[in-house]
Design a protein around this motif. Structure first.
Motif, short mmCIF file in Angstrom:
data_model
loop_
_atom_site.label_atom_id
_atom_site.label_comp_id
_atom_site.label_asym_id
_atom_site.label_seq_id
_atom_site.Cartn_x
_atom_site.Cartn_y
_atom_site.Cartn_z
N LEU A 131 0.82 -1.21 0.00
CA LEU A 131 0.00 0.00 0.00
C LEU A 131 0.86 1.26 0.00
O LEU A 131 0.46 2.31 -0.52
CB LEU A 131 -0.93 -0.01 1.22
CG LEU A 131 -2.06 1.02 1.24
CD1 LEU A 131 -3.05 0.80 0.11
CD2 LEU A 131 -2.78 0.98 2.59
N LEU A 132 2.04 1.17 0.57
CA LEU A 132 2.93 2.33 0.64
C LEU A 132 3.42 2.78 -0.74
O LEU A 132 3.96 3.87 -0.87
CB LEU A 132 4.14 2.02 1.53
CG LEU A 132 3.86 1.85 3.02
CD1 LEU A 132 5.13 1.48 3.78
CD2 LEU A 132 3.25 3.12 3.60
N ASP A 133 3.22 1.96 -1.75
CA ASP A 133 3.60 2.35 -3.12
C ASP A 133 2.59 3.31 -3.73
O ASP A 133 2.82 3.82 -4.83
CB ASP A 133 3.71 1.10 -4.01
CG ASP A 133 4.86 0.20 -3.60
OD1 ASP A 133 5.85 0.72 -3.06
OD2 ASP A 133 4.76 -1.03 -3.83
N TYR A 134 1.49 3.55 -3.04
CA TYR A 134 0.43 4.41 -3.56
C TYR A 134 0.29 5.66 -2.69
O TYR A 134 0.65 5.64 -1.51
CB TYR A 134 -0.90 3.64 -3.60
CG TYR A 134 -0.85 2.43 -4.50
CD1 TYR A 134 -1.20 2.53 -5.86
CD2 TYR A 134 -0.44 1.19 -4.02
CE1 TYR A 134 -1.15 1.41 -6.69
CE2 TYR A 134 -0.38 0.08 -4.84
CZ TYR A 134 -0.74 0.19 -6.18
OH TYR A 134 -0.67 -0.89 -7.01
N PRO A 135 -0.23 6.74 -3.26
CA PRO A 135 -0.44 7.96 -2.45
C PRO A 135 -1.56 7.76 -1.43
O PRO A 135 -2.69 7.41 -1.79
CB PRO A 135 -0.83 9.01 -3.51
CG PRO A 135 -1.35 8.23 -4.67
CD PRO A 135 -0.61 6.94 -4.68
N ILE A 136 -1.23 7.97 -0.17
CA ILE A 136 -2.19 7.78 0.92
C ILE A 136 -2.71 9.16 1.37
O ILE A 136 -1.94 10.08 1.61
CB ILE A 136 -1.55 7.06 2.12
CG1 ILE A 136 -0.96 5.71 1.68
CG2 ILE A 136 -2.56 6.88 3.25
CD1 ILE A 136 -1.98 4.74 1.16
N LEU A 137 -4.03 9.25 1.48
CA LEU A 137 -4.69 10.47 1.96
C LEU A 137 -5.28 10.15 3.34
O LEU A 137 -6.01 9.18 3.50
CB LEU A 137 -5.82 10.88 1.01
CG LEU A 137 -5.55 10.78 -0.50
CD1 LEU A 137 -6.80 11.18 -1.29
CD2 LEU A 137 -4.37 11.67 -0.90
N MET A 138 -4.97 10.99 4.33
CA MET A 138 -5.43 10.68 5.68
C MET A 138 -5.57 11.94 6.52
O MET A 138 -5.16 13.04 6.11
CB MET A 138 -4.46 9.72 6.37
CG MET A 138 -3.04 10.27 6.50
SD MET A 138 -1.90 9.08 7.26
CE MET A 138 -2.48 9.09 8.95
N LEU A 139 -6.17 11.79 7.71
CA LEU A 139 -6.30 12.91 8.63
C LEU A 139 -4.94 13.32 9.17
O LEU A 139 -4.00 12.52 9.20
CB LEU A 139 -7.23 12.55 9.79
CG LEU A 139 -8.72 12.39 9.46
CD1 LEU A 139 -9.49 12.05 10.72
CD2 LEU A 139 -9.29 13.66 8.82
N ASP A 140 -4.84 14.56 9.64
CA ASP A 140 -3.56 15.07 10.11
C ASP A 140 -3.17 14.49 11.47
O ASP A 140 -3.96 13.78 12.11
CB ASP A 140 -3.54 16.60 10.13
CG ASP A 140 -4.58 17.19 11.07
OD1 ASP A 140 -4.83 16.60 12.14
OD2 ASP A 140 -5.13 18.25 10.74
#
Length: 290
Positions: free
Chosen positions: A189-198
């Motif tokens: 999963l780290l190979d993809y851009p991750i969007l998350m809360l701050d």
């Protein structure tokens, strides 16, 4: 030590606004009176509480210590006054702390039901992260909070009740359609851009901890303060968003869940109040809904 309450009240308003002029407006007294009160308090305590300059005011270490003790006391007095006023008007009041997401996707039906049952009650909601909500409760600024759990900041509170289980999900749009039907490891999963809360959120702490348990370092592409914005950005293909399942839109045809090999732990929503601070009968009625 015999110190007039009014001096502490002036100190509280200067300390929370970091402005003598703002404090004077809030207290409806002159700026000169504010300054004289602070000087008198510092003399009585034999401590410098503020560092003053031409452009700004900031607390000294001693001032910060005093504020940590004064703030809960001032808030407790304010709440006591409000409860008496509201009892007299037979309406009552309730002050709730919760995040935007929890308010919008979980609390609204309960607030609607409460408003129908107690139409004269005054309902106030303060939006803040689950971490900040715990601080608001501890300092007496709210009656109760609804927050994500686990939440290390609830450690000082004994009255915490779990009210809903939920799962977190990774979501993406057709830009990542090659992932449909596949199961990724957290490492992949780290190979993809991750969007998350701050990082100021319990959700961020939870996800970073999950990756660390697998000796992985999570570096998100985007960090935001809103789950709704994360869903919007995932919907236009900017990355894979990590959000609670209960806030997914019902008409999210463009989005799909990215399956993960590792089991994601279940989290809960919890409601909490501070037993050290008396709560209104109105707040007790709301607690009975859960």
């Amino acid at each position: 030590m015999d110190i007039n309450y009014e001096l502490y009240k002036v100190f509280y308003y200067v300390a929370t606004t970091l402005s003598f002029s703002e404090a004077s407006k809030n207290l409806f007294i002159s700026q000169s009176a504010v300054s004289q009160s602070i000087k008198m308090l510092e003399k009585k305590l034999n401590q410098t509480l503020f560092i003053r300059s031409t452009k700004k005011v900031r607390l000294t270490a001693e001032g910060e210590i005093l504020l940590r003790h004064i703030e809960p006391a001032i808030n407790l007095i304010k709440r006591g006054e409000s409860q008496l006023i509201d009892t007299d008007s037979k309406g009552g009041q309730i002050h709730i702390g919760a995040s935007d997401t929890i308010c919008r996707y979980f609390l609204v039906p309960y607030l609607e039901r409460f408003h129908r049952q107690f139409p004269k009650a005054h309902i106030k909601v303060t939006n803040a992260t689950s971490i900040r909500c715990a601080e608001l409760l501890e300092t007496g600024q709210v009656d109760l909070i609804v927050v994500n759990s686990p939440n290390a900041y609830l450690g000082n509170l004994s009255n915490v009740r779990k009210i809903k289980d939920f799962k977190d999900v990774f979501i993406a749009n057709e830009a990542f359609s090659d992932l449909k039907g596949k199961k990724l490891t957290l490492k992949q999963l780290l190979d993809y851009p991750i969007l998350m809360l701050d990082k100021k959120s319990t959700t961020s702490e939870f996800l970073h901890s999950l990756f660390q348990q697998h000796q992985l370092d999570l570096v998100p592409e985007i960090e935001l303060s809103s789950n709704d914005l994360l869903i919007d950005l995932a919907s236009i293909g900017l990355g894979i968003a990590f959000v609670p399942d209960y806030c997914l839109p019902r008409n999210a045809e463009k989005l799909f869940s990215v399956e993960i090999e590792e089991e994601l732990p279940t989290r809960e929503l919890a409601i909490a109040y501070n037993e050290k601070v008396p709560i209104s009968s109105t707040a007790k009625e709301f607690l009975n809904y859960f």
